[in-house]
Write an enzyme that holds these catalytic residues in place. Structure first.
Site, short mmCIF file in Angstrom:
data_model
loop_
_atom_site.label_atom_id
_atom_site.label_comp_id
_atom_site.label_asym_id
_atom_site.label_seq_id
_atom_site.Cartn_x
_atom_site.Cartn_y
_atom_site.Cartn_z
N GLU A 196 0.89 -1.17 0.00
CA GLU A 196 0.00 0.00 0.00
C GLU A 196 0.93 1.22 0.00
O GLU A 196 1.04 1.90 -1.00
CB GLU A 196 -0.91 -0.02 1.23
CG GLU A 196 -1.85 1.17 1.36
CD GLU A 196 -2.63 1.21 2.69
OE1 GLU A 196 -2.22 0.53 3.65
OE2 GLU A 196 -3.64 1.95 2.74
N ASP A 275 -12.16 1.49 4.24
CA ASP A 275 -12.76 2.19 5.39
C ASP A 275 -13.78 3.19 4.84
O ASP A 275 -13.53 4.40 4.81
CB ASP A 275 -11.66 2.94 6.17
CG ASP A 275 -10.58 1.99 6.67
OD1 ASP A 275 -10.84 1.28 7.65
OD2 ASP A 275 -9.49 1.96 6.06
N1 ADE Z 1 -6.42 -0.09 9.02
C1 ADE Z 1 -7.57 0.39 8.54
N2 ADE Z 1 -7.42 0.76 7.26
C2 ADE Z 1 -6.14 0.49 6.92
C3 ADE Z 1 -5.37 0.63 5.74
N3 ADE Z 1 -5.87 1.15 4.61
N4 ADE Z 1 -4.07 0.25 5.77
C4 ADE Z 1 -3.55 -0.24 6.88
N5 ADE Z 1 -4.22 -0.39 8.01
C5 ADE Z 1 -5.51 -0.03 8.03
ZN ZN Z 2 -7.17 -1.98 4.76
#
Ligand code: ADE
Ligand code: ZN
Length: 331
Positions: A196, A275
């Site tokens: 990410e 999220d």
């Molecule tokens: N916890 C909640 N969303 C997250 C994300 N996008 N990356 C890492 N940890 C997370």
């Molecule tokens: Zn996540």
């Protein structure tokens, strides 16, 4: 024209605590007598301006502080299930962050019982099926993950897999190799956030050391051609979260999101909401966003829906049923 909201899909990357809408945050703050550092819903919403993953996590963990009782977790999860069903979700594999609650003195059982009661009711009411994935917070020591794995024994039958989330850079998968090995020995499947914000090397480690079935996010795999070949050959699903990547500045705009390049490279990419209460929309909204801004074809859209069921932890008969539903729409 495919109806992107109604298209049957599986959601494979969704943090239940990330579905906490500001109105419910305020309602539970009042009910539980836990104050918030914001005067009202609008000022909380106005704070959703993130510069990176950590700036989001700070707010995400702060908002969770108002979740205290089984009923709170039930209401949080019920609200998500209802929203998900209206956006075409037929099956959801849901992350939760037990350590973020244990640290605040909330029992493991309070969290899991609230979430699972809501999921059981949602299944009876709407047919939505689901699994739970327990994530370890990678910015805490590996020892804390071991303790959490131990705590989970009282609810072992309700949790299908373990995952790895929170602040990625500086917390490589290698830090959790032993605890994931123990989890696998106890019969858990494994997944991990990787690539990410972190480098392709973290994706290699997730595959080789944590033996994951899927990579969460994984967008940075495109920087490493050998890794792309491996992911394509193995058909490792990547749970991509387009709105999240824009809001957390992993990519600058949706029009520049690598999802289309991932599909064109033959990767098993899926679309998910991560999220949704914080990032501007649920899964159907993510489908609509990428379809428009990346000029996805109907074939791309159908591939994304198919990939979501290919990547899901469901049996082959169930998978075939979902895939047949998608084919019936795409004549
Ligand atoms: N916890 C909640 N969303 C997250 C994300 N996008 N990356 C890492 N940890 C997370
Ligand atoms: Zn996540």
């Amino acid at each position: 024209m495919i109806d992107l909201q109604r298209l049957p899909k599986a959601e494979l990357h969704l943090h239940i605590e990330g579905t906490f809408e500001p109105e419910l945050i305020f309602a539970l703050s009042e009910r539980n007598g836990v104050p918030l550092p914001y005067p009202d819903v609008q000022s909380l919403r106005d704070a959703y301006q993130f510069s990176d993953l950590q700036s989001f996590l700070d707010l995400y963990y702060a908002a969770m502080g108002v979740l205290r009782t089984e009923r709170d977790f039930y209401e949080l999860t019920s609200a998500y299930a209802q929203r998900a069903v209206t956006q075409g979700v037929r099956h959801a594999e849901i992350f939760f962050d037990p350590q973020a609650h244990l640290q605040r003195g909330i029992a493991f059982e309070t969290v899991v019982d609230g979430i699972t009661a809501a999921l059981d009711d949602a299944r009876r009411r709407t047919g939505l099926t689901s699994h739970l994935i327990m994530c370890f917070l990678r910015d805490l020591p590996a020892q804390a993950a071991f303790e959490t794995l131990e705590r989970a024994k009282t609810r072992r039958d309700r949790i299908l897999a373990v995952g790895l989330d929170s602040a990625e850079v500086g917390n490589p998968p290698s830090k959790f190799a032993t605890v994931f090995e123990q989890a696998r020995a106890q019969g858990y499947l494994t997944v991990a956030h990787a690539g990410e914000e972190g480098p392709p090397e973290y994706i290699w480690q997730a595959l080789d050391l944590l033996k994951v079935s899927r990579i969460d996010h994984g967008v940075r795999c495109l920087e490493d051609e050998k890794l792309v070949q491996r992911l394509r050959r193995q058909r490792t699903p990547l749970t991509v979260c387009p709105f999240s990547n824009v809001r957390l500045r992993v990519v600058d705009t949706l029009a520049h999101h690598p999802l289309k390049r991932m599909l064109d490279a033959g990767l098993v990419a899926t679309v998910n909401s991560d999220d949704p209460a914080y990032f501007g929309g649920y899964i159907g909204d993510n489908f609509q966003g990428v379809a428009a801004d990346l000029h996805l074809t109907d074939d791309d859209i159908v591939t994304l829906a198919r990939n979501s069921f290919e990547g899901a932890f469901i049996d082959d008969m169930t998978r075939s049923r979902f895939l047949a539903e998608i084919e019936a729409l795409h004549v």
